[in-house]
Motif scaffolding. Sequence first.
Motif, PDB file in Angstrom:
ATOM      1  N   GLN A   1     -20.832  38.392 -38.488  1.00 38.15           N
ATOM      2  CA  GLN A   1     -21.189  38.117 -39.900  1.00 38.15           C
ATOM      3  C   GLN A   1     -20.117  37.836 -40.741  1.00 38.15           C
ATOM      4  OE1 GLN A   1     -24.214  40.927 -41.706  1.00 38.15           O
ATOM      5  NE2 GLN A   1     -23.662  42.206 -39.746  1.00 38.15           N
ATOM      6  N   ALA A   2     -19.249  38.439 -40.681  1.00 34.35           N
ATOM      7  CA  ALA A   2     -18.038  37.840 -41.354  1.00 34.35           C
ATOM      8  C   ALA A   2     -17.496  36.400 -41.288  1.00 34.35           C
ATOM      9  CB  ALA A   2     -16.787  38.933 -41.227  1.00 34.35           C
ATOM     10  N   ALA A   3     -17.581  36.101 -39.954  1.00 35.98           N
ATOM     11  CA  ALA A   3     -16.970  34.867 -39.706  1.00 35.98           C
ATOM     12  C   ALA A   3     -18.035  33.675 -40.205  1.00 35.98           C
ATOM     13  CB  ALA A   3     -16.819  34.647 -38.035  1.00 35.98           C
ATOM     14  N   ALA A   4     -19.442  34.101 -39.854  1.00 31.91           N
ATOM     15  CA  ALA A   4     -20.487  33.257 -40.303  1.00 31.91           C
ATOM     16  C   ALA A   4     -20.498  33.115 -41.667  1.00 31.91           C
ATOM     17  CB  ALA A   4     -21.844  33.627 -39.549  1.00 31.91           C
ATOM     18  N   LYS A   5     -20.032  33.893 -42.471  1.00 35.22           N
ATOM     19  CA  LYS A   5     -20.232  33.675 -43.950  1.00 35.22           C
ATOM     20  C   LYS A   5     -19.046  33.192 -44.685  1.00 35.22           C
ATOM     21  CE  LYS A   5     -23.698  37.158 -44.150  1.00 35.22           C
ATOM     22  NZ  LYS A   5     -24.273  38.356 -44.303  1.00 35.22           N
ATOM     23  N   GLU A   6     -17.861  32.992 -43.716  1.00 34.10           N
ATOM     24  CA  GLU A   6     -16.720  32.383 -44.371  1.00 34.10           C
ATOM     25  C   GLU A   6     -16.650  30.809 -44.679  1.00 34.10           C
ATOM     26  OE1 GLU A   6     -13.443  33.438 -41.517  1.00 34.10           O
ATOM     27  OE2 GLU A   6     -13.415  35.401 -42.542  1.00 34.10           O
TER      28      GLU A   6
ATOM     29  N   LYS B   1     -26.139  35.819 -29.958  1.00 29.12           N
ATOM     30  CA  LYS B   1     -24.593  35.714 -30.603  1.00 29.12           C
ATOM     31  C   LYS B   1     -24.298  34.224 -30.473  1.00 29.12           C
ATOM     32  CE  LYS B   1     -20.079  37.727 -30.155  1.00 29.12           C
ATOM     33  NZ  LYS B   1     -19.100  36.726 -29.861  1.00 29.12           N
ATOM     34  N   VAL B   2     -24.522  33.687 -29.269  1.00 31.79           N
ATOM     35  CA  VAL B   2     -24.252  32.284 -28.975  1.00 31.79           C
ATOM     36  C   VAL B   2     -25.174  31.338 -30.028  1.00 31.79           C
ATOM     37  CG1 VAL B   2     -24.241  30.420 -27.486  1.00 31.79           C
ATOM     38  CG2 VAL B   2     -23.400  32.641 -26.711  1.00 31.79           C
ATOM     39  N   ALA B   3     -26.273  31.753 -29.972  1.00 28.51           N
ATOM     40  CA  ALA B   3     -26.934  30.992 -30.945  1.00 28.51           C
ATOM     41  C   ALA B   3     -26.653  30.734 -32.454  1.00 28.51           C
ATOM     42  CB  ALA B   3     -28.424  31.095 -30.810  1.00 28.51           C
ATOM     43  N   ARG B   4     -26.355  31.950 -33.058  1.00 32.94           N
ATOM     44  CA  ARG B   4     -25.824  32.081 -34.197  1.00 32.94           C
ATOM     45  C   ARG B   4     -24.542  31.431 -34.493  1.00 32.94           C
ATOM     46  NH1 ARG B   4     -28.714  37.892 -34.960  1.00 32.94           N
ATOM     47  NH2 ARG B   4     -29.741  37.391 -36.753  1.00 32.94           N
ATOM     48  N   GLU B   5     -23.784  31.587 -33.490  1.00 29.58           N
ATOM     49  CA  GLU B   5     -22.389  31.102 -33.663  1.00 29.58           C
ATOM     50  C   GLU B   5     -22.423  29.397 -33.600  1.00 29.58           C
ATOM     51  OE1 GLU B   5     -19.673  34.649 -31.737  1.00 29.58           O
ATOM     52  OE2 GLU B   5     -20.099  32.866 -30.736  1.00 29.58           O
TER      53      GLU B   5
ATOM     54  N   GLY C   1     -25.258  27.476 -33.905  1.00 30.76           N
ATOM     55  CA  GLY C   1     -26.208  26.806 -34.825  1.00 30.76           C
ATOM     56  C   GLY C   1     -27.207  26.119 -33.862  1.00 30.76           C
ATOM     57  N   GLN C   2     -27.105  26.434 -32.628  1.00 30.52           N
ATOM     58  CA  GLN C   2     -28.289  25.761 -31.797  1.00 30.52           C
ATOM     59  C   GLN C   2     -29.090  26.792 -30.869  1.00 30.52           C
ATOM     60  OE1 GLN C   2     -28.656  22.496 -31.705  1.00 30.52           O
ATOM     61  NE2 GLN C   2     -27.089  22.356 -33.180  1.00 30.52           N
ATOM     62  N   PRO C   3     -30.246  26.481 -30.693  1.00 30.18           N
ATOM     63  CA  PRO C   3     -31.063  27.491 -29.661  1.00 30.18           C
ATOM     64  C   PRO C   3     -30.403  27.690 -28.313  1.00 30.18           C
ATOM     65  CG  PRO C   3     -32.547  25.580 -30.615  1.00 30.18           C
ATOM     66  CD  PRO C   3     -31.155  25.212 -30.969  1.00 30.18           C
ATOM     67  N   VAL C   4     -30.763  28.787 -28.275  1.00 34.03           N
ATOM     68  CA  VAL C   4     -30.179  29.053 -26.343  1.00 34.03           C
ATOM     69  C   VAL C   4     -31.077  29.670 -25.773  1.00 34.03           C
ATOM     70  CG1 VAL C   4     -28.243  30.380 -25.232  1.00 34.03           C
ATOM     71  CG2 VAL C   4     -27.462  29.324 -27.607  1.00 34.03           C
TER      72      VAL C   4
ATOM     73  N   ALA D   1     -33.235  32.048 -27.756  1.00 33.78           N
ATOM     74  CA  ALA D   1     -32.809  32.699 -29.031  1.00 33.78           C
ATOM     75  C   ALA D   1     -32.369  31.497 -30.065  1.00 33.78           C
ATOM     76  CB  ALA D   1     -31.606  33.667 -29.040  1.00 33.78           C
ATOM     77  N   GLY D   2     -32.945  31.615 -31.327  1.00 33.94           N
ATOM     78  CA  GLY D   2     -32.512  30.919 -32.312  1.00 33.94           C
ATOM     79  C   GLY D   2     -31.532  30.897 -33.288  1.00 33.94           C
ATOM     80  N   PRO D   3     -30.893  30.200 -33.980  1.00 31.54           N
ATOM     81  CA  PRO D   3     -29.709  30.312 -34.815  1.00 31.54           C
ATOM     82  C   PRO D   3     -30.035  31.322 -35.897  1.00 31.54           C
ATOM     83  CG  PRO D   3     -30.219  28.185 -34.909  1.00 31.54           C
ATOM     84  CD  PRO D   3     -31.137  28.829 -33.750  1.00 31.54           C
TER      85      PRO D   3
END
Lengths: 554, 469
Positions: free
Chosen positions: A549-554, B174-178, B180-183, B199-201
């Motif tokens: 979360q911290a990384a994503a919001k930076e 986690k990968v999807a969020r990081e 920004g793409q569906p996984v 999983a969606g971002p």
Amino acid sequence: MKLIVATTVLLAFGASSAGAGEAPAADVPLMHEEALAAGIDHAYRGPWEYFVGGGAAALDCNGDRLPDLFIAGGEERAQLYVNRSATGGALRFEPKDAGIAERDLKKVLGAYPFDVDNDGVKDLVVIRLGENLILKGGPECTFRKMNEAYAFDGRKAWTAAFAASWEEGQTFPTLAFGNYVDRAAPGSPWGTCDDNDLYRPSAAAEPDYSGWQPLSPGFCALSMLFTDWNRSGEPALRITNDRHYYRGGEEQLWKVTPGSAPRLYTRADGWQHLTIWGMGIAEGDLEGDGYPEYALTSMGDTKLQVLDREADEESPIYEDVAFDRGATAHKPYAGGDLKPSTGWHAEFADFNNDGALDLFIAKGNVEQMEDFASVDPDNLLIGGWDGKFTEAGHLAGIALPTKGRGAVVTDFNMDGRLDLLVVNREQPASLFRNLGAKSGDGARVAGNFVAIELHQDGANPDAVGALISVKSGTRTFNRTVQVGGGHASGHAGFVHVGIGTAERAQIRIKWPDGDWSPPYRVFGNNFVRIERGSDAARYWYPPESDAWQAAAKE
Amino acid sequence: MRRFVVSCAATAMLVATAARAEEPWAERVIGAHIDQSTLSGTLDAEALEVLRDAGERLFVGRFTEADGVGRPMATQAIVPTKRKRPPAETFVRSAGLDAGSCAACHNQPVDGGAGDFVTNVFTSEGFESADFDSLDPQFSNERGTNHLMGAGLIELLAREMTADLQAVRAMALKVARESGQPVTQALETKGVNFGSITAGPDGLVDISGIEGVDADLVLRPFSQKGVMTSLRQFTVNALNHHHGMQAVERFGARWTGEADFDGDGKANEISDGDVSAMVAWQAGLEPPVRMQPQQPAWRDASARGEDVFADLGCGECHIPALPLASLKFADPGPLDMAGTLREGELAEVIYDLELLEWAASLPRNEKGEVLVPLFGDLKRHVIADQEVAKLGNELLAQRFVERNVFMTAELWGIGSTDPYGHRNDVTSLDGIIRAHGGEGRAAREAYIAAAERERSDLIAFLKTLVIEQ
């Protein structure tokens, strides 16, 4: 912090001699106050115009689905806080410049979050001493004032209440503002309650609120709510009014029929004369029958109203069952003060996830009213299986010597347990993290829950007005998506439903236009999104890593 | 019943139990309850045996009114549910009460085993139509009694597989969020494929690709349908359903506001410790074995039959063995929900199944993992189709699982637990193989097409999978 803890102990100690009864049989949520540690150092302040108000809005303003906060400051600045809490962990917020003009951040009494313009981003309606505001939500928690663009005349009243509803056939919501005393009227404040305001949208492609009309008479509104009281599909506007200043006033219910001028329900309709120091409205379906019950806060007794089901379906006749249900909350249960309480924000919610609605009431002396309790802790009335409520504020840890006003009950850290923000007058806001069911010196896991987010395409994307009906076994847990009520405070986002020992539930949605959805099968202890017309609910998972979360919001 | 010499500590742990029957002729099973607070940490062999012994007594004992038999004001539903009025009869073969003890049904060929057709139970949700007195399948699903041998290993497998599947989901998110793409990720654990998730971002998950397991990726290994999470959950369910014995952890004041929810005049009928003892006993039941026939002809046929089993594709679902990393059985387990005791609600207690005599005989792989010879995959499958519909004979879905979908029956012990099928109404192995439709159809067709000797060899093999007596 230490001082607050010490005082809490003092209040709890005093509870035994001040009216707190036996502990409830159900779980008591252990609420840990951590506002300062969480980064919220904020108070609602100001002279007598700010004796009322003091609200907050919780909304997701950056797309991560965690509820962020906008807190009124009275004569000081309102402040936006972005939620940085780790899932299931300590609460953490960071103040953020929301791009709102300094003058608009002052004189704020409260705010309500919802999607005014149907663009999928939550907006804010800010109620003020002076011009009310419509703030359009933008990227990364920024907001833009839309009064001019929407032809919205925010007027210059003393606004303490707000509610919104999409009337049938309308693309944009109807807005209702509840005004308090007309300070400019001769003889003010006595007998000079201002009219309330109703803004109906035009049929334009963009919001156009040039269609203002007064709701007269006004009786010093302090809370209002569009509510489908008789399940007719046509919400009426319920207003609770402060008898302190009105003459000949009473509680009000406006019939708001699309295309027609609003009209008050009268004695001929069955509406009964009731005068209270109305401060806040909470709606909840305690019986699980789809007909809402209402808690009305006041000075002294809280009212708990149940519709007379024997009456004609067009007759809003209510019986007060607060005494029978143990919900009067008429005097402090802790602290030793025997004078009557002063209640403000009220909200039904299931804090312990046992399936029964509990009732939170923010309490606090208006300022220095000697006939009322000066130390007046907030209530947490735990709903029991027998339909009665039992006070547990002192056991839960919320019995602070603060002057509560508005509040937000929502799950800030996405652990399935409802947390609590209380805005206090002239004192720092309190932020309680729900640690679970109190057990010995700690907490244990509470009951099961589901949290539900609705979506429909087109107008009213968040389905304001929808009924969420969660069925498990023979029990039905109903919630309505609403904008309004409480005391100057509201929240948008997931709707939380405790389901007790049920592992799974079937959810049906009565969409705002009256259409029922098919049943959606959902496993407990999950967050789900239900999109209108979809075959299945979609599961949403909060981030597991604080670092992420911290990384994503930076 | 086994007798054990117990240590002072172990005796103290269960002192209440030891003193249970104040007179030898007392008409009750429970004289005093097992004290859960005396249990913590990993029980040593002696303490585990004492606890299991107490659990066995509760499993085989025929409960009486003095124990709390009866639920005049509660239904058989898993979620505490009140009746509007008491039933005319306390015992009813359809809606229950339908048994005096657990072992009244689970007894073939030993206590904890399966049951004949006569022990069939009738499952319904027990809510709106709790008082059904008809065996018509529109009111309930009729099910045979499964055996519980090796049930502890089954639950441990399900826990590990659930953890694997949920880890896949967490990683995809986690990968999807990081990114920004569906996984999209395959859901696979211990060689069993459960489809996939995307999983969606934004944290939303597309679950439409999930196969054979619930949407929350909790593998629920118990019951014919595979809808019960744990021995603990099932024990609490069954005690209420079959005996009207209500466990405090679900029917007590915390979740109902009442100590006597079923209104039979007996409060707090089954304690947390009582349930723990029953779980410990069931979890520690010796798993079925592969018997070595004395007759050379059977031995030879069995050996050939094992190959036939593989060749026909039976092993695709009836996987001969699944690897299990740990034999430490935590009770309560990690997956139960409110209404069944959960982690964090009391001191952690672990039953180390390694301490039991039979554990040493389990095969292990090169990683030291136990190879649990269950002949199953702990996955649900469609088991009926238009042409072969025998096993699609139910009318009611159960707990979100469609009527023609069942968990792969574990074949260990099948040589001791006829008749077969989820209704216990197929008298032969040949018959139940021929009843496979749906996802089992191909193997069934291969079986029918096989030479008679191959079919016979297969039966010979299956008959060696027995419960030891």
